[in-house]
Write an enzyme that holds these catalytic residues in place. Structure first.
Site, PDB file in Angstrom:
ATOM      1  N   CYS A 118       0.850  -1.188   0.000  1.00  0.00           N
ATOM      2  CA  CYS A 118       0.000   0.000   0.000  1.00  0.00           C
ATOM      3  C   CYS A 118       0.884   1.236   0.000  1.00  0.00           C
ATOM      4  O   CYS A 118       2.090   1.156   0.143  1.00  0.00           O
ATOM      5  CB  CYS A 118      -0.867   0.008   1.241  1.00  0.00           C
ATOM      6  SG  CYS A 118      -1.809  -1.516   1.426  1.00  0.00           S
TER       7      CYS A 118
ATOM      8  N   ARG B 267       2.208   1.757  -6.499  1.00  0.00           N
ATOM      9  CA  ARG B 267       2.335   0.661  -5.531  1.00  0.00           C
ATOM     10  C   ARG B 267       1.090  -0.228  -5.523  1.00  0.00           C
ATOM     11  O   ARG B 267       1.001  -1.168  -4.740  1.00  0.00           O
ATOM     12  CB  ARG B 267       2.579   1.217  -4.126  1.00  0.00           C
ATOM     13  CG  ARG B 267       3.846   2.043  -4.024  1.00  0.00           C
ATOM     14  CD  ARG B 267       3.937   2.725  -2.684  1.00  0.00           C
ATOM     15  NE  ARG B 267       4.102   1.785  -1.599  1.00  0.00           N
ATOM     16  CZ  ARG B 267       5.245   1.268  -1.214  1.00  0.00           C
ATOM     17  NH1 ARG B 267       6.355   1.597  -1.837  1.00  0.00           N
ATOM     18  NH2 ARG B 267       5.300   0.425  -0.206  1.00  0.00           N
TER      19      ARG B 267
ATOM     20  N   TRP C 182      -3.819  -1.678  -1.367  1.00  0.00           N
ATOM     21  CA  TRP C 182      -3.665  -2.799  -2.288  1.00  0.00           C
ATOM     22  C   TRP C 182      -3.868  -4.016  -1.410  1.00  0.00           C
ATOM     23  O   TRP C 182      -2.989  -4.398  -0.645  1.00  0.00           O
ATOM     24  CB  TRP C 182      -2.278  -2.769  -2.921  1.00  0.00           C
ATOM     25  CG  TRP C 182      -2.239  -3.553  -4.179  1.00  0.00           C
ATOM     26  CD1 TRP C 182      -2.673  -3.141  -5.400  1.00  0.00           C
ATOM     27  CD2 TRP C 182      -1.771  -4.877  -4.348  1.00  0.00           C
ATOM     28  NE1 TRP C 182      -2.491  -4.134  -6.315  1.00  0.00           N
ATOM     29  CE2 TRP C 182      -1.941  -5.213  -5.709  1.00  0.00           C
ATOM     30  CE3 TRP C 182      -1.217  -5.832  -3.495  1.00  0.00           C
ATOM     31  CZ2 TRP C 182      -1.593  -6.447  -6.223  1.00  0.00           C
ATOM     32  CZ3 TRP C 182      -0.865  -7.060  -4.005  1.00  0.00           C
ATOM     33  CH2 TRP C 182      -1.045  -7.358  -5.361  1.00  0.00           C
TER      34      TRP C 182
ATOM     35  N   ASN D 255       0.894  -0.028   6.021  1.00  0.00           N
ATOM     36  CA  ASN D 255       1.390  -0.816   4.895  1.00  0.00           C
ATOM     37  C   ASN D 255       2.119  -2.014   5.479  1.00  0.00           C
ATOM     38  O   ASN D 255       3.065  -1.829   6.256  1.00  0.00           O
ATOM     39  CB  ASN D 255       2.346   0.035   4.043  1.00  0.00           C
ATOM     40  CG  ASN D 255       3.041  -0.795   2.976  1.00  0.00           C
ATOM     41  OD1 ASN D 255       2.484  -1.784   2.501  1.00  0.00           O
ATOM     42  ND2 ASN D 255       4.244  -0.404   2.618  1.00  0.00           N
ATOM     43  N   GLY D 256       1.668  -3.212   5.148  1.00  0.00           N
ATOM     44  CA  GLY D 256       2.339  -4.407   5.669  1.00  0.00           C
ATOM     45  C   GLY D 256       1.305  -5.458   6.053  1.00  0.00           C
ATOM     46  O   GLY D 256       0.147  -5.390   5.647  1.00  0.00           O
TER      47      GLY D 256
ATOM     48  N   GLU E 134      11.534 -20.838 -18.395  1.00  0.00           N
ATOM     49  CA  GLU E 134      11.265 -19.495 -17.863  1.00  0.00           C
ATOM     50  C   GLU E 134      12.441 -18.554 -18.176  1.00  0.00           C
ATOM     51  O   GLU E 134      12.232 -17.388 -18.524  1.00  0.00           O
ATOM     52  CB  GLU E 134      11.009 -19.590 -16.349  1.00  0.00           C
ATOM     53  CG  GLU E 134      10.921 -18.271 -15.604  1.00  0.00           C
ATOM     54  CD  GLU E 134       9.794 -17.348 -16.059  1.00  0.00           C
ATOM     55  OE1 GLU E 134       8.945 -17.759 -16.863  1.00  0.00           O
ATOM     56  OE2 GLU E 134       9.793 -16.187 -15.619  1.00  0.00           O
TER      57      GLU E 134
ATOM     58  N   LYS F 114      12.028 -15.169 -20.310  1.00  0.00           N
ATOM     59  CA  LYS F 114      12.449 -13.845 -19.820  1.00  0.00           C
ATOM     60  C   LYS F 114      13.302 -13.151 -20.869  1.00  0.00           C
ATOM     61  O   LYS F 114      13.102 -11.983 -21.161  1.00  0.00           O
ATOM     62  CB  LYS F 114      13.274 -13.944 -18.519  1.00  0.00           C
ATOM     63  CG  LYS F 114      12.542 -14.218 -17.242  1.00  0.00           C
ATOM     64  CD  LYS F 114      11.667 -13.116 -16.742  1.00  0.00           C
ATOM     65  CE  LYS F 114      10.280 -13.152 -17.283  1.00  0.00           C
ATOM     66  NZ  LYS F 114       9.308 -14.070 -16.955  1.00  0.00           N
TER      67      LYS F 114
ATOM     68  N   GLU G 225      11.246 -12.156 -24.093  1.00  0.00           N
ATOM     69  CA  GLU G 225      10.198 -11.136 -23.975  1.00  0.00           C
ATOM     70  C   GLU G 225      10.750  -9.732 -23.770  1.00  0.00           C
ATOM     71  O   GLU G 225      10.135  -8.769 -24.198  1.00  0.00           O
ATOM     72  CB  GLU G 225       9.116 -11.507 -22.950  1.00  0.00           C
ATOM     73  CG  GLU G 225       9.530 -11.615 -21.521  1.00  0.00           C
ATOM     74  CD  GLU G 225       8.402 -12.113 -20.598  1.00  0.00           C
ATOM     75  OE1 GLU G 225       7.213 -11.949 -20.916  1.00  0.00           O
ATOM     76  OE2 GLU G 225       8.732 -12.663 -19.530  1.00  0.00           O
TER      77      GLU G 225
ATOM     78  N   HIS H 159      17.330 -34.532 -29.692  1.00  0.00           N
ATOM     79  CA  HIS H 159      16.261 -34.888 -30.643  1.00  0.00           C
ATOM     80  C   HIS H 159      15.870 -33.701 -31.515  1.00  0.00           C
ATOM     81  O   HIS H 159      14.754 -33.664 -32.038  1.00  0.00           O
ATOM     82  CB  HIS H 159      15.049 -35.422 -29.876  1.00  0.00           C
ATOM     83  CG  HIS H 159      15.368 -36.645 -29.081  1.00  0.00           C
ATOM     84  ND1 HIS H 159      15.644 -37.864 -29.672  1.00  0.00           N
ATOM     85  CD2 HIS H 159      15.512 -36.827 -27.746  1.00  0.00           C
ATOM     86  CE1 HIS H 159      15.919 -38.752 -28.726  1.00  0.00           C
ATOM     87  NE2 HIS H 159      15.856 -38.140 -27.549  1.00  0.00           N
TER      88      HIS H 159
ATOM     89  N   LYS I 133       0.874  -6.592 -19.489  1.00  0.00           N
ATOM     90  CA  LYS I 133       1.048  -7.205 -18.169  1.00  0.00           C
ATOM     91  C   LYS I 133      -0.077  -8.194 -17.895  1.00  0.00           C
ATOM     92  O   LYS I 133       0.132  -9.254 -17.330  1.00  0.00           O
ATOM     93  CB  LYS I 133       1.071  -6.096 -17.104  1.00  0.00           C
ATOM     94  CG  LYS I 133       1.278  -6.604 -15.690  1.00  0.00           C
ATOM     95  CD  LYS I 133       2.684  -7.145 -15.509  1.00  0.00           C
ATOM     96  CE  LYS I 133       2.900  -7.838 -14.188  1.00  0.00           C
ATOM     97  NZ  LYS I 133       4.027  -8.782 -14.267  1.00  0.00           N
TER      98      LYS I 133
END
Ligand code: G6P
Length: 613
Positions: free
Chosen positions: A2, A27, A74, A100-101, A486, A490, A493, A509, A608
């Site tokens: 937050c 945030r 958030w 925040n937390g 992955e 990365k 992209e 193969h 996103k």
């Protein structure tokens, strides 16, 4: 994650704190609120949605008062509603605070406070703190100040927090408290600020004091005092910062992606907080409590997801099959419903999604639901569509991920799948000893990640060295086949070079045909059950002149004989190793793309959150 702002000074507080939280919108936001003390009373207003919604609500209001706090929420605990938005207050509406937390022990504290007659109006973890301060104050109102009461309250809470607190009875005071959540003080001329980061106050002052964990600051119109939780006074001069607001939002990192890579130790801590029972060798996932029996009866698990979340799911497949003995199928959500899956009794579908809004994942889970299958979720964004449409699930609690290329969400999803493995494994045949061994290793991960991040400069040097190449093959086996995929994802992209992830055993193969001196390979070659096989694969590549970068286990002396460049990661359990091995690959991709001048946070053609099929 937050955003918090507080103001005390000569001007009207409301416009200043609004401006501040707007700068903190990056945030994350789902709701916002503000409280201002003026004329002996507290004005408070909250609204669901963007901060501009709240601002529009107050467009014509002329609120007096030059002491105030504001918050953009958030959600981590409790759905997105006006009553869950901050500020929160005590029973008497004297004490108001923004947070925040995460308060880990809020459930126990809340039950005890309710038992002592306190009335709660929200589902948040935060509200308990207002009541704890109220309780401390009411025990000795004559002599006990807000500051003393705050000290007594924070001694009772466990977790992470940045607070800004005010009390109607001490209207010329603002208190800030920090423990593992970012918090700064802005030092102006006769006015003082509290904020989650400097971007919220830069319009007013560039003199910033960074609070440390375990510190309390008391701000008045005449000055400020900082002390530790034991009430020892701390002298700290402000630093003058010359960052732009955008640089401040990125915390000094060049891109959000890099910031998010470096946030992973805390992200993992937040994902496991309160969930790991080390002594019992088990996991407690509150979000799954309601479906516990159904999980015991589960015969097969389908994991559906897209992109990076799909690859985290593939790591989960290895974990759950090896340690919990549950047959797992992992599907690309975009394929799942078109392949007409055949469901049987005991089937469960798990949707994994950082945003909770990916259209294909949503469509897949709706398809399963329609067929009467139990659908669960691993989601980061609280209250998102997938979170709402699944019957039960586990939140990631890692704060918003802004860089389009997912980093901290990936390791956190793999982490939560490890917690699922503990939970489901212990429901079945996993021994306490095995559970304990896994739990102990999980606990070490944040520090091991910190160790890897310390090597970022050497990864950067390797990324520079290989910057001229246009093709890369990423190879790994077993748990680290998805990690290799992955790593390739990365790189492609964000830098637009061709990168392919492949099983090291499958390489001969087909993919090996591409190898020559202009086609480097990135191997995940950890000292695990497939180490020897992977070393043979490296030799096969070297024999064809291909350059090799290896991610290897610390202490592996042999690896330098085979690989041209090596990045070491600490040893952990094989099932957890992707959570470490992913880090060098993220850093490599980041530095590679940054070196090429690519728009790392917003790569071309990508979004996103993909909300169309
Ligand atoms: C997009 C993003 C990826 C992400 C994928 C799934 O493609 O660019 O980074 O992995 O969507 O997103 P989700 O929010 O469902 O995890």
């Amino acid at each position: 994650m937050c955003g918090i702002v507080g103001y005390i000074g000569k001007q009207k507080a409301l416009p200043i704190i609004f401006d501040g939280i707007k700068a903190l919108e990056y945030r994350g936001y789902d709701s916002a609120g503000a409280a201002v003390i003026g004329d002996g009373s507290v004005f408070c207003k909250k609204a669901v949605g963007k901060i501009s919604v709240l601002e529009a609500d107050l467009a014509d209001a002329d609120i007096p008062g030059s002491v105030g706090i504001a918050h953009s929420r958030w959600a981590t605990h409790g759905v997105v509603t006006e009553s869950n938005a901050h500020p929160h207050h005590d029973c008497e509406k004297n004490i108001w605070l923004v947070h925040n937390g995460i308060i880990e022990n809020y459930k126990e504290l809340k039950n005890a406070l309710i038992g002592r007659g306190h009335k709660f109006v929200s589902e948040t973890d935060t509200e308990v703190v207002a009541h704890l301060i109220e309780e401390s104050r009411s025990q000795n109102l004559e002599s006990r100040s807000l500051e003393d009461s705050v000290r007594l309250a924070v001694a009772q809470i466990k977790g992470t927090y940045g607070f800004a607190i005010l009390d109607k009875r001490e209207p010329e005071k603002l208190i800030a408290v920090r423990n593992f959540s970012p918090l700064i003080l802005g030092i102006g001329d006769g006015e003082y600020f509290i904020a989650s980061d400097a971007s919220a106050v830069l319009k007013h002052t560039r003199n910033i004091i960074y609070l440390n964990d375990g510190e309390i600051a008391v701000l008045t119109k005449g000055g400020y005092k900082i002390s530790d939780f034991g009430n020892k006074i701390i002298e700290r001069a402000p630093s003058v910062i010359d960052w732009t607001a955008e640089e401040a939002q990125k915390g000094g990192y060049q891109h959000f992606m890099l910031k998010e890579i470096f946030e992973q130790p805390e992200a993992i801590e937040n994902s496991i907080r309160g969930r790991l029972l080390v002594e019992e060798g088990a996991a407690r996932l509150g979000g799954l409590a309601e479906v516990e029996q159904k999980l015991r009866d589960m015969k097969r698990l389908f994991i559906v997801a897209c992109g990076t979340a799909y690859l985290a799911g593939r790591i989960g497949e290895y974990m759950l099959e090896e340690y919990a003995g549950i047959p797992v199928e992992v599907d690309l959500a975009s394929e799942f419903r078109y392949r007409k899956p055949v469901f049987k009794e005991g089937d469960v579908v798990l949707a994994i999604s950082q945003s909770g809004e990916t259209a294909d994942t949503l469509a897949a889970l709706r398809e399963a639901k329609q067929k009467g299958v139990l659908v669960l979720g691993i989601v980061n964004v609280v209250g998102s569509t997938i979170a709402r449409e699944t019957e039960a699930g586990v939140y990631q609690h890692i704060g918003p991920e802004i860089g389009v290329a997912s980093t901290k969400a990936f390791t956190s999803q793999a982490m939560i799948l490890a917690l699922w493995t503990l939970l489901l494994g212990r429901q079945r045949n996993m021994s306490v000893e095995t559970g304990k061994e896994i739990a102990e290793e999980i606990q070490k991960l944040p520090d091991l990640i910190r160790q890897i991040l310390k090597q970022s400069e050497s990864v950067k040097a390797i990324a520079k060295k290989y910057n001229r190449y246009e093709n890369f093959l990423y190879l790994g086996r077993k748990y680290n086949l998805p990690t290799a995929m992955e790593g390739a994802l990365k790189l492609k992209e964000i830098s637009y070079v061709h990168a392919e992830g492949c099983g090291a055993g499958e390489m001969k193969h087909g993919p090996i045909a591409m190898i020559d001196e202009n086609f480097p390979s990135v191997f995940i070659a950890l000292k695990d059950s497939v180490y020897e096989k992977v070393i043979s694969n490296i030799q096969e590549i070297k024999a064809r002149g291909g350059p090799v970068i290896a991610v290897a286990t610390e202490g592996d002396k042999e690896i330098r004989e085979y690989a041209d460049d090596v990045i070491f990661v600490p040893k952990t359990l094989e099932m957890l190793s992707p959570i470490l091995a992913a880090l060098p690959l993220q850093l490599f991709a980041y530095y590679f793309a940054a070196e090429r001048g690519c728009d790392v946070d917003k790569p071309r053609n990508l979004a996103k959150s993909v909300t169309v099929e």
